[in-house]
Design an enzyme around this catalytic site. Structure first.
Site, PDB file in Angstrom:
ATOM      1  N   HIS A  55       0.818  -1.222   0.000  1.00  0.00           N
ATOM      2  CA  HIS A  55       0.000   0.000   0.000  1.00  0.00           C
ATOM      3  C   HIS A  55       0.853   1.275   0.000  1.00  0.00           C
ATOM      4  O   HIS A  55       1.587   1.531   0.954  1.00  0.00           O
ATOM      5  CB  HIS A  55      -0.900   0.026   1.241  1.00  0.00           C
ATOM      6  CG  HIS A  55      -1.655  -1.249   1.477  1.00  0.00           C
ATOM      7  ND1 HIS A  55      -2.667  -1.657   0.651  1.00  0.00           N
ATOM      8  CD2 HIS A  55      -1.531  -2.210   2.425  1.00  0.00           C
ATOM      9  CE1 HIS A  55      -3.162  -2.825   1.096  1.00  0.00           C
ATOM     10  NE2 HIS A  55      -2.488  -3.174   2.163  1.00  0.00           N
ATOM     11  N   SER A  78       1.646  -0.346  -5.421  1.00  0.00           N
ATOM     12  CA  SER A  78       0.748  -0.612  -4.304  1.00  0.00           C
ATOM     13  C   SER A  78       0.258  -2.053  -4.408  1.00  0.00           C
ATOM     14  O   SER A  78       0.360  -2.675  -5.462  1.00  0.00           O
ATOM     15  CB  SER A  78      -0.432   0.354  -4.332  1.00  0.00           C
ATOM     16  OG  SER A  78      -1.109   0.299  -3.086  1.00  0.00           O
ATOM     17  N   SER A  83      -5.726   1.633  -2.327  1.00  0.00           N
ATOM     18  CA  SER A  83      -5.052   2.009  -1.081  1.00  0.00           C
ATOM     19  C   SER A  83      -4.031   3.133  -1.219  1.00  0.00           C
ATOM     20  O   SER A  83      -3.548   3.654  -0.219  1.00  0.00           O
ATOM     21  CB  SER A  83      -4.381   0.782  -0.466  1.00  0.00           C
ATOM     22  OG  SER A  83      -3.347   0.317  -1.312  1.00  0.00           O
ATOM     23  N   ASP A 143       3.291  -7.536   0.179  1.00  0.00           N
ATOM     24  CA  ASP A 143       2.160  -7.479   1.103  1.00  0.00           C
ATOM     25  C   ASP A 143       0.983  -8.169   0.416  1.00  0.00           C
ATOM     26  O   ASP A 143       0.365  -7.594  -0.477  1.00  0.00           O
ATOM     27  CB  ASP A 143       1.820  -6.021   1.441  1.00  0.00           C
ATOM     28  CG  ASP A 143       0.688  -5.900   2.456  1.00  0.00           C
ATOM     29  OD1 ASP A 143      -0.001  -6.913   2.727  1.00  0.00           O
ATOM     30  OD2 ASP A 143       0.480  -4.790   2.981  1.00  0.00           O
ATOM     31  N   GLU A 205       4.517  -9.231   4.355  1.00  0.00           N
ATOM     32  CA  GLU A 205       3.877  -8.416   5.382  1.00  0.00           C
ATOM     33  C   GLU A 205       2.677  -9.071   6.067  1.00  0.00           C
ATOM     34  O   GLU A 205       2.483  -8.924   7.254  1.00  0.00           O
ATOM     35  CB  GLU A 205       3.405  -7.105   4.715  1.00  0.00           C
ATOM     36  CG  GLU A 205       2.614  -6.152   5.584  1.00  0.00           C
ATOM     37  CD  GLU A 205       3.471  -5.261   6.467  1.00  0.00           C
ATOM     38  OE1 GLU A 205       4.704  -5.383   6.394  1.00  0.00           O
ATOM     39  OE2 GLU A 205       2.913  -4.478   7.227  1.00  0.00           O
ATOM     40  N   ASN A 230       4.785 -11.100   9.048  1.00  0.00           N
ATOM     41  CA  ASN A 230       3.497 -11.010   9.752  1.00  0.00           C
ATOM     42  C   ASN A 230       3.568 -11.617  11.138  1.00  0.00           C
ATOM     43  O   ASN A 230       3.020 -11.069  12.081  1.00  0.00           O
ATOM     44  CB  ASN A 230       2.399 -11.711   8.951  1.00  0.00           C
ATOM     45  CG  ASN A 230       1.049 -11.601   9.635  1.00  0.00           C
ATOM     46  OD1 ASN A 230       0.480 -10.511   9.721  1.00  0.00           O
ATOM     47  ND2 ASN A 230       0.548 -12.700  10.185  1.00  0.00           N
ATOM     48  N   LYS A 235       4.625  -7.369  14.815  1.00  0.00           N
ATOM     49  CA  LYS A 235       3.771  -7.089  13.663  1.00  0.00           C
ATOM     50  C   LYS A 235       2.338  -7.509  13.989  1.00  0.00           C
ATOM     51  O   LYS A 235       1.484  -6.691  14.291  1.00  0.00           O
ATOM     52  CB  LYS A 235       4.317  -7.778  12.397  1.00  0.00           C
ATOM     53  CG  LYS A 235       3.815  -7.168  11.096  1.00  0.00           C
ATOM     54  CD  LYS A 235       2.380  -7.508  10.820  1.00  0.00           C
ATOM     55  CE  LYS A 235       1.835  -6.991   9.526  1.00  0.00           C
ATOM     56  NZ  LYS A 235       0.454  -7.384   9.305  1.00  0.00           N
ATOM     57  N   ASP A 239       0.068  -4.368  14.651  1.00  0.00           N
ATOM     58  CA  ASP A 239      -0.534  -3.832  13.420  1.00  0.00           C
ATOM     59  C   ASP A 239      -1.927  -4.438  13.210  1.00  0.00           C
ATOM     60  O   ASP A 239      -2.936  -3.715  13.120  1.00  0.00           O
ATOM     61  CB  ASP A 239       0.454  -4.157  12.287  1.00  0.00           C
ATOM     62  CG  ASP A 239      -0.060  -3.998  10.873  1.00  0.00           C
ATOM     63  OD1 ASP A 239      -1.222  -4.330  10.600  1.00  0.00           O
ATOM     64  OD2 ASP A 239       0.736  -3.586  10.009  1.00  0.00           O
ATOM     65  N   ASN A 240      -1.995  -5.774  13.163  1.00  0.00           N
ATOM     66  CA  ASN A 240      -3.278  -6.420  12.874  1.00  0.00           C
ATOM     67  C   ASN A 240      -4.318  -6.046  13.927  1.00  0.00           C
ATOM     68  O   ASN A 240      -5.490  -5.831  13.610  1.00  0.00           O
ATOM     69  CB  ASN A 240      -3.116  -7.948  12.819  1.00  0.00           C
ATOM     70  CG  ASN A 240      -2.076  -8.392  11.801  1.00  0.00           C
ATOM     71  OD1 ASN A 240      -1.154  -7.642  11.480  1.00  0.00           O
ATOM     72  ND2 ASN A 240      -2.209  -9.597  11.291  1.00  0.00           N
ATOM     73  N   CYS A 244      -5.893  -2.118  13.277  1.00  0.00           N
ATOM     74  CA  CYS A 244      -7.291  -2.227  12.838  1.00  0.00           C
ATOM     75  C   CYS A 244      -8.239  -1.605  13.863  1.00  0.00           C
ATOM     76  O   CYS A 244      -9.289  -1.080  13.507  1.00  0.00           O
ATOM     77  CB  CYS A 244      -7.663  -3.685  12.558  1.00  0.00           C
ATOM     78  SG  CYS A 244      -6.832  -4.330  11.075  1.00  0.00           S
ATOM     79  N   HIS A 350      -7.471  -9.220   3.612  1.00  0.00           N
ATOM     80  CA  HIS A 350      -6.603  -8.740   2.529  1.00  0.00           C
ATOM     81  C   HIS A 350      -7.264  -8.743   1.152  1.00  0.00           C
ATOM     82  O   HIS A 350      -7.090  -7.819   0.383  1.00  0.00           O
ATOM     83  CB  HIS A 350      -5.307  -9.538   2.475  1.00  0.00           C
ATOM     84  CG  HIS A 350      -4.303  -8.913   1.548  1.00  0.00           C
ATOM     85  ND1 HIS A 350      -3.527  -7.837   1.936  1.00  0.00           N
ATOM     86  CD2 HIS A 350      -3.990  -9.162   0.262  1.00  0.00           C
ATOM     87  CE1 HIS A 350      -2.761  -7.467   0.918  1.00  0.00           C
ATOM     88  NE2 HIS A 350      -3.011  -8.257  -0.101  1.00  0.00           N
ATOM     89  N   HIS A 403      -3.496   2.144   8.608  1.00  0.00           N
ATOM     90  CA  HIS A 403      -3.050   2.270  10.002  1.00  0.00           C
ATOM     91  C   HIS A 403      -2.212   3.529  10.185  1.00  0.00           C
ATOM     92  O   HIS A 403      -1.505   3.952   9.281  1.00  0.00           O
ATOM     93  CB  HIS A 403      -2.191   1.074  10.396  1.00  0.00           C
ATOM     94  CG  HIS A 403      -2.903  -0.235  10.372  1.00  0.00           C
ATOM     95  ND1 HIS A 403      -4.256  -0.358  10.216  1.00  0.00           N
ATOM     96  CD2 HIS A 403      -2.430  -1.494  10.507  1.00  0.00           C
ATOM     97  CE1 HIS A 403      -4.583  -1.637  10.255  1.00  0.00           C
ATOM     98  NE2 HIS A 403      -3.490  -2.342  10.414  1.00  0.00           N
ATOM     99  N   SER A 411       5.737  -2.547  12.282  1.00  0.00           N
ATOM    100  CA  SER A 411       5.691  -3.492  11.154  1.00  0.00           C
ATOM    101  C   SER A 411       6.837  -3.234  10.189  1.00  0.00           C
ATOM    102  O   SER A 411       7.474  -4.166   9.696  1.00  0.00           O
ATOM    103  CB  SER A 411       4.386  -3.323  10.372  1.00  0.00           C
ATOM    104  OG  SER A 411       3.297  -3.323  11.243  1.00  0.00           O
ATOM    105  N   GLN A 415      10.035  -5.248   8.795  1.00  0.00           N
ATOM    106  CA  GLN A 415      10.307  -5.425   7.366  1.00  0.00           C
ATOM    107  C   GLN A 415      11.762  -5.081   7.042  1.00  0.00           C
ATOM    108  O   GLN A 415      12.446  -5.821   6.334  1.00  0.00           O
ATOM    109  CB  GLN A 415       9.392  -4.522   6.521  1.00  0.00           C
ATOM    110  CG  GLN A 415       8.029  -5.087   6.225  1.00  0.00           C
ATOM    111  CD  GLN A 415       8.060  -6.206   5.181  1.00  0.00           C
ATOM    112  OE1 GLN A 415       9.111  -6.656   4.726  1.00  0.00           O
ATOM    113  NE2 GLN A 415       6.882  -6.657   4.796  1.00  0.00           N
TER     114      GLN A 415
END
Ligand code: NAI
Length: 482
Positions: A55, A78, A83, A143, A205, A230, A235, A239-240, A244, A350, A403, A411, A415
């Site tokens: 993204h 992307s 996104s 990703d 990702e 991930n 991560k 992040d998740n 979210c 996703h 995010h 995250s 990476q």
């Protein structure tokens, strides 16, 4: 769309706005900025040609410029048609030292609202390195796995000497991929084989992309090593979940501005993403209902105080539906037909196959109407409407900006460290799928403590010995679940 040079973005005049937001984001991304400082001299990514498919947001711009600061050259696309933040893409194309009249940044191929053909063309451009010996990258940062998929499919079909006919495609997107690969086979029957020959690895990702990698490993067709970013704790457990928790309701609010308090919201799936989504909806005062297939996650949801039931039971009663499963066919057209007037339906997983958009479009007499980009009403023959966000694609990036920086700093620090691992230590990673070593996971968390005023307790040597760890970590065994 501006394509004067080796990039394609919506509007270069947005670069100044993008640069301002990148500067604000840098302060909120202490992990990435600390890594820039730590490795400024060593330049561990010197010689790396990184193709990124992720993204194209403001946060990703800070990631891209971190990779460049560590010595990498980068090409970017992307990983979703909706996104891209066009100002971030423009700022990356222009670069910190360029101007819109004299862009000097990174080749980036991304704009908000791509068609599927454009999307896969952008992915191909990011993977095609005009001046490299192989014509391709030597690292991929992915990703969802689309860049990795294109390379693997390309190589597979080149071995066969032909790709399946687009007429055999199972979906519109599949048809686009087959058309692309039939074209490249015609142009250069060894394009993908050559292009992939120096790839040292991919860092992936998200849950869905990681799932694809393990399948390729199981089937013995994985071409290069992969780090599953991930499942770094810093991560998926951040992040998740917390990402979210922030961006789900941001998307719903920007799309509809419906009051969430007092409404009934159904969250399908109670994994990391589902947990964050449920918490944010509850935080707004919604009554939240969970659907799950896994007894452990269902029990967790129940213990967290949510009603857990099947979609069938509640489909005609709830106001908001969110899919978070990474699985397909979660909300079908027949379910949407039973929903209340002006029920809101969105996906944060996703891919767009969680909601049966194709089935919805096939209902006789149904009328789709655009309220604004990425917000559509679908009116059934009896006059009832439902509101579908981002055409079933991930709504936090389609309807909002994804995010926020601080969580993405975790995250993207994962990476960056994963890129350094695979690029600098090829001997330690034979082809296979790996998680980030735990000391690096802990390092990423550590880099974010000061910014939040966290004071960590230092383990005393005798305590460390008593629990069987080193004073400097790692502090947990690999099977610890956090
Ligand atoms: P996860 O595996 O932790 O959670 C998914 C949950 O859905 C599991 O508990 C599973 O049992 C459940 N599930 C599967 N089939 C189901 C069904 N038919 N009905 C109800 N529940 C079902 O995965 P995670 O990390 O939560 O990721 C979910 C999706 O979100 C993935 O596609 C991932 O790539 C994506 N993702 C999206 C982000 C975003 O910003 N939009 C951020 C992070 C991940």
């Amino acid at each position: 769309v501006d394509n004067r040079q080796d990039f394609k973005v919506a509007d270069l005049s947005l670069a100044e706005f993008g640069r301002k937001e990148i500067t604000l984001a840098e302060h909120e991304m202490p992990g990435l900025m600390a890594i820039r400082k730590e490795y400024a001299e060593a330049q561990p990514l010197a010689g790396a040609r990184v193709t990124g498919s992720l993204h194209m947001t403001v946060q990703t711009a800070v990631l891209i410029e971190t990779l460049v600061a560590l010595g990498a050259r980068v090409r970017w696309a992307s990983c979703n048609i909706f996104s891209t933040q066009d100002h971030a893409a423009a700022a990356i194309a222009v670069g910190p030292d360029g101007t819109p009249d004299n862009p000097q940044g990174v080749p980036v191929f991304a704009w908000k609202g791509e068609t599927l053909e454009e999307y896969w063309w952008c992915t191909e451009q990011a993977l095609t390195w005009p001046d490299s010996p192989t014509g391709g990258p030597n690292m991929i940062l992915d990703d969802g796995g689309d860049a990795t998929l294109l390379v693997h499919k390309g190589v597979e079909y080149e071995k066969d000497g032909k790709a399946p006919s687009p007429d055999t495609a199972e979906s519109d997107e599949h048809r686009v991929i087959l058309e692309l690969l039939n074209r490249t086979l015609g142009e250069n029957p060894q394009k993908w084989t050559q292009l992939s020959s120096e790839i040292r690895g991919v860092t992936e990702e998200t849950t869905t992309g990681v799932h694809r990698l393990y399948e390729m490993q199981r089937d013995g067709i994985l071409l290069f090593p992969a780090i599953n970013v991930n499942d770094a704790v810093t991560k998926s457990k951040f992040d998740n979940k917390y990402g979210c928790r922030h961006s789900l309701i941001d998307g719903i609010n920007r799309a509809t501005d419906t009051l969430i308090g007092g409404k009934t919201a159904v969250v399908c799936g109670y994994g990391d993403v589902g947990k964050g989504c449920a918490e944010s909806l509850r935080g707004q005062g919604a009554r939240v209902i969970i659907t799950e297939i896994d007894p452990i996650c269902a029990l967790q949801a129940a213990m967290d105080g949510y009603q857990v039931t099947t979609l069938d039971e509640v489909v005609d009663k709830a106001d908001i539906f969110v899919t978070t499963t990474g699985n397909k066919d979660i909300i079908m057209a027949s379910d949407m037909a039973k929903m209340k007037h002006q029920a809101i339906v969105g996906n944060i997983g996703h891919f767009d196959n969680e909601i049966d958009m194709a089935g919805l479009a096939r209902i006789p007499g149904i009328v789709k109407d655009e309220v604004k980009p990425q917000v559509h009403t679908w009116t059934f023959p009896d006059g009832k409407k439902i509101i579908v966000l981002s055409e079933g694609r991930l709504l936090n990036l389609g309807n909002a900006t994804g995010h926020p920086s601080f969580v993405m700093s975790n995250s993207f620090a994962d990476q960056t460290l994963a890129q350094i691992e695979l690029f600098t230590k090829p001997d330690e990673y034979p082809t296979g799928v790996y998680v980030l070593p735990k000391h690096l996971d802990e390092k990423v968390a550590r880099l974010h403590l000061d910014a939040l005023g966290v004071k960590l307790t230092t383990l005393r040597p005798e305590q460390a010995e008593y629990i069987g760890v080193q004073v400097e970590g790692p502090y947990k065994s690999d099977h610890y679940r956090y």
